[in-house]
Design an enzyme around this catalytic site. Structure first.
Site, PDB file in Angstrom:
ATOM      1  N   ASN A   1      36.581  45.770  30.661  1.00  9.46           N
ATOM      2  CA  ASN A   1      37.690  45.533  29.733  1.00  9.46           C
ATOM      3  C   ASN A   1      37.180  45.212  28.330  1.00  9.46           C
ATOM      4  O   ASN A   1      37.949  44.791  27.472  1.00  9.46           O
ATOM      5  CB  ASN A   1      38.547  44.366  30.223  1.00  9.46           C
ATOM      6  CG  ASN A   1      39.129  44.623  31.598  1.00  9.46           C
ATOM      7  OD1 ASN A   1      39.596  45.728  31.873  1.00  9.46           O
ATOM      8  ND2 ASN A   1      39.080  43.637  32.460  1.00  9.46           N
TER       9      ASN A   1
ATOM     10  N   HIS B   1      50.575  40.411  36.717  1.00  5.23           N
ATOM     11  CA  HIS B   1      49.266  39.876  37.116  1.00  5.23           C
ATOM     12  C   HIS B   1      49.428  38.621  37.980  1.00  5.23           C
ATOM     13  O   HIS B   1      50.372  37.841  37.789  1.00  5.23           O
ATOM     14  CB  HIS B   1      48.495  39.537  35.839  1.00  5.23           C
ATOM     15  CG  HIS B   1      47.059  39.212  36.049  1.00  5.23           C
ATOM     16  ND1 HIS B   1      46.610  37.943  36.296  1.00  5.23           N
ATOM     17  CD2 HIS B   1      45.954  40.010  36.045  1.00  5.23           C
ATOM     18  CE1 HIS B   1      45.291  37.957  36.421  1.00  5.23           C
ATOM     19  NE2 HIS B   1      44.864  39.202  36.277  1.00  5.23           N
TER      20      HIS B   1
ATOM     21  N   GLU C   1      54.077  42.006  31.235  1.00  3.20           N
ATOM     22  CA  GLU C   1      52.852  42.359  30.510  1.00  3.20           C
ATOM     23  C   GLU C   1      53.233  43.422  29.492  1.00  3.20           C
ATOM     24  O   GLU C   1      54.255  44.085  29.631  1.00  3.20           O
ATOM     25  CB  GLU C   1      51.803  42.917  31.487  1.00  3.20           C
ATOM     26  CG  GLU C   1      51.267  41.851  32.418  1.00  3.20           C
ATOM     27  CD  GLU C   1      50.293  42.403  33.460  1.00  3.20           C
ATOM     28  OE1 GLU C   1      49.544  43.351  33.151  1.00  3.20           O
ATOM     29  OE2 GLU C   1      50.299  41.884  34.582  1.00  3.20           O
TER      30      GLU C   1
ATOM     31  N   SER D   1      47.808  45.938  33.715  1.00  2.00           N
ATOM     32  CA  SER D   1      46.358  45.921  33.897  1.00  2.00           C
ATOM     33  C   SER D   1      45.850  46.969  34.867  1.00  2.00           C
ATOM     34  O   SER D   1      44.752  47.484  34.689  1.00  2.00           O
ATOM     35  CB  SER D   1      45.906  44.534  34.342  1.00  2.00           C
ATOM     36  OG  SER D   1      46.519  44.186  35.570  1.00  2.00           O
TER      37      SER D   1
ATOM     38  N   ASP E   1      52.490  38.900  28.250  1.00  2.00           N
ATOM     39  CA  ASP E   1      51.035  38.850  28.456  1.00  2.00           C
ATOM     40  C   ASP E   1      50.424  40.124  27.860  1.00  2.00           C
ATOM     41  O   ASP E   1      50.603  41.212  28.388  1.00  2.00           O
ATOM     42  CB  ASP E   1      50.765  38.735  29.960  1.00  2.00           C
ATOM     43  CG  ASP E   1      49.271  38.682  30.293  1.00  2.00           C
ATOM     44  OD1 ASP E   1      48.437  38.944  29.413  1.00  2.00           O
ATOM     45  OD2 ASP E   1      48.951  38.379  31.462  1.00  2.00           O
TER      46      ASP E   1
ATOM     47  N   HIS F   1      45.729  43.277  27.911  1.00  2.00           N
ATOM     48  CA  HIS F   1      45.076  44.584  27.733  1.00  2.00           C
ATOM     49  C   HIS F   1      45.541  45.323  26.482  1.00  2.00           C
ATOM     50  O   HIS F   1      45.248  46.503  26.313  1.00  2.00           O
ATOM     51  CB  HIS F   1      45.277  45.440  28.978  1.00  2.00           C
ATOM     52  CG  HIS F   1      44.612  44.846  30.167  1.00  2.00           C
ATOM     53  ND1 HIS F   1      43.287  45.044  30.458  1.00  2.00           N
ATOM     54  CD2 HIS F   1      45.081  43.976  31.111  1.00  2.00           C
ATOM     55  CE1 HIS F   1      42.956  44.352  31.536  1.00  2.00           C
ATOM     56  NE2 HIS F   1      44.033  43.695  31.948  1.00  2.00           N
TER      57      HIS F   1
ATOM     58  N   LYS G   1      38.559  40.041  26.909  1.00  2.00           N
ATOM     59  CA  LYS G   1      38.615  41.484  27.153  1.00  2.00           C
ATOM     60  C   LYS G   1      38.228  42.201  25.853  1.00  2.00           C
ATOM     61  O   LYS G   1      37.067  42.191  25.485  1.00  2.00           O
ATOM     62  CB  LYS G   1      39.975  41.846  27.717  1.00  2.00           C
ATOM     63  CG  LYS G   1      40.064  41.308  29.154  1.00  2.00           C
ATOM     64  CD  LYS G   1      41.385  41.396  29.832  1.00  2.00           C
ATOM     65  CE  LYS G   1      41.215  40.872  31.262  1.00  2.00           C
ATOM     66  NZ  LYS G   1      42.453  40.429  31.873  1.00  2.00           N
TER      67      LYS G   1
HETATM   68  C1  LIG Z   1      42.606  39.432  32.914  1.00  2.00           C
HETATM   69  C2  LIG Z   1      44.047  39.108  32.893  1.00  2.00           C
HETATM   70  C3  LIG Z   1      44.487  37.789  32.855  1.00  2.00           C
HETATM   71  C4  LIG Z   1      43.548  36.622  33.037  1.00  2.00           C
HETATM   72  O1  LIG Z   1      42.763  36.406  31.936  1.00  2.00           O
HETATM   73  P1  LIG Z   1      41.339  35.710  32.128  1.00  2.00           P
HETATM   74  O2  LIG Z   1      40.972  35.258  30.793  1.00  2.00           O
HETATM   75  O3  LIG Z   1      40.438  36.760  32.683  1.00  2.00           O
HETATM   76  O4  LIG Z   1      41.544  34.581  33.104  1.00  2.00           O
HETATM   77  C5  LIG Z   1      45.829  37.555  32.691  1.00  2.00           C
HETATM   78  N1  LIG Z   1      46.712  38.572  32.618  1.00  2.00           N
HETATM   79  C6  LIG Z   1      46.329  39.852  32.702  1.00  2.00           C
HETATM   80  C7  LIG Z   1      47.349  40.924  32.625  1.00  2.00           C
HETATM   81  C8  LIG Z   1      44.987  40.163  32.860  1.00  2.00           C
HETATM   82  O5  LIG Z   1      44.610  41.432  32.977  1.00  2.00           O
END
Ligand SMILES: *Cc1c(COP(=O)(O)O)cnc(C)c1O
Length: 404
Positions: free
Chosen positions: A53, A139, A185, A189, A214, A217, A248
């Site tokens: 990522n 997620h 999101e 993801s 969220d 990505h 990421k």
């Molecule tokens: C990776 C991810 C998270 C968690 O983030 P981290 O910093 O890795 O704990 C939360 N939401 C989504 C959609 C993710 O892909």
């Protein structure tokens, strides 16, 4: 208990692990050599990495390293305490100011990880008398936050805004006056597609609900200066809670919640994953701040341009349409087929591990290819050829088969 007899704990766990293995769902950690990048070392062999990522290649960027080292020299490594005790150091407040400025919000608050940000924030905002409405593909940390909150949970089929609307109508009738939080999101993801964000914003506004978005990505990848999908869709100022991760596309570690300064004050007091956890090391915060600076700069635009053309090149090779960002899921279906496809790719020199339940639904196992700005055209073309030979295992990559 006799010496050498199986310990009750290990015995029970071994049994459970064999059930997981029999279902084709056993996972193992693989330690890679070398820094995160377009080529990594797996089992002592250099392979092309199509699973990271680290979309812009910032994880090993010299400027992040320099920023971290400088902060390290100045202020040491560990924060030593939680933020509320004596762990708020200049690196943290500088980073939060930079994020609020980048996102155009009144404030931002950083957490040790995206998981912690989601769980702590959702559970702080909602309680047992409230309602959390989530997209089906949310997620795990979003789901866990909703569960931890004790709120009534409603799930709508992925991107099904009509069903979202009907859940919100239900909430208004069943629990008049309660808090209703919609959770989605922006770029999903494991499927790589985008949320119908404008529509979601209009629906939640019509019902007086709040939106938690969220952007894990999307930040760094999508929108003007990498500000995310909320910005690209022109609705950033209508979203109450914007989350993004720093580990990421930003190449560092941790996560943020961006929103009003009242939201920030509230989370400082009520988000348990913030209150009861040691502050991240300031050098990590300094690296993240440098990453924000790069992402919104001309260099960031250049990296996004390279990423964009890598995504286009890969999709053209496979004869498939372009994803919303940099994630291309290639559906296998059965878990064993995805594992076999991943193993064959590794043999051919490509690291694309299988994604299985519980990360995705049972029977929806897949390879999740991610493109980054730093992959070479040769590596992308070669992966396309290798995928063409896996058409029996990956009906989701059929375009590749028809070209080879
Ligand atoms: C990776 C991810 C998270 C968690 O983030 P981290 O910093 O890795 O704990 C939360 N939401 C989504 C959609 C993710 O892909």
């Amino acid at each position: 208990m006799a010496e050498g007899s199986p310990k009750p704990l290990d015995g029970a766990l071994r049994e459970e692990l064999s059930r997981i293995e029999a279902a084709g769902l056993l996972r193992k950690l693989k330690a890679l050599g070398g820094p995160q990048g377009p080529r990594v070392e797996v089992d002592g062999r250099a392979v092309a990495n199509f699973s990271s990522n680290d979309y812009l290649g910032l994880a090993a960027h010299p400027a992040l390293k320099e920023a971290a080292m400088e902060e390290w020299e100045r202020g040491g490594f560990g924060a030593g305490a939680s933020r509320l005790v004596c762990g708020t150091l200049r690196g943290h407040s500088d980073l939060e100011e930079a994020i609020a400025d980048f996102k155009g919000t009144g404030a931002a608050l950083c957490f040790g990880s995206g998981y912690a940000a989601a769980v702590g924030t959702i559970a702080a905002l909602c309680g047992k008398d409230d309602v959390v409405v989530l997209d089906k593909l949310s997620h795990a940390c979003l789901v866990d936050g909703a569960r931890l909150s004790g709120a009534a949970i409603r799930v709508f089929p992925h991107n099904d805004t009509a069903k979202l609307d009907s859940h919100l109508r239900w909430a208004a009738k069943a629990k008049p006056g309660c808090r209703v939080l919609v959770v989605a999101e922006s770029i999903y993801s494991m499927d790589g597609d985008a949320a119908p964000l404008r529509e979601i914003v209009e629906i939640k506004e019509r019902h007086g609900a709040w939106l938690f978005l969220d952007e894990a990505h999307a930040v760094g990848v999508v929108g003007r200066g990498g500000r995310g999908l909320a910005d690209a869709a022109g609705v950033a100022d209508r979203i109450e809670i914007q989350m993004g991760t720093l580990g990421k596309a930003l190449g560092a570690h941790g996560a943020y919640i961006a929103g009003s300064s009242v939201l920030r004050d509230f989370l400082v007091n009520r988000a348990r994953s913030f209150v009861f956890s040691t502050a991240p090391p300031p050098p990590v915060a300094a690296a993240a701040r440098k990453a924000v600076e790069i992402v919104r700069s001309a260099e960031g635009d250049g990296l996004r341009g390279r990423l964009e053309s890598n995504v286009a090149r890969f999709c053209q090779t496979l004869g498939i349409s372009r994803p919303a960002a940099a994630i291309v899921p290639l559906l296998a279906g059965p878990e064993a087929a995805a594992v076999e496809a991943g193993a064959r790719l590794l043999e051919a020199g490509f690291f694309v591990p299988a994604i299985r339940y519980p990360t995705v639904a049972r029977g929806a196992a897949r390879l999740r290819v991610t493109l980054t700005a730093t992959q070479s055209a040769e590596a992308i073309d070669a992966l396309g050829v290798a995928l063409g030979e896996l058409a029996d295992l990956l009906p989701g990559a059929r375009g590749a088969a028809s070209q080879s």
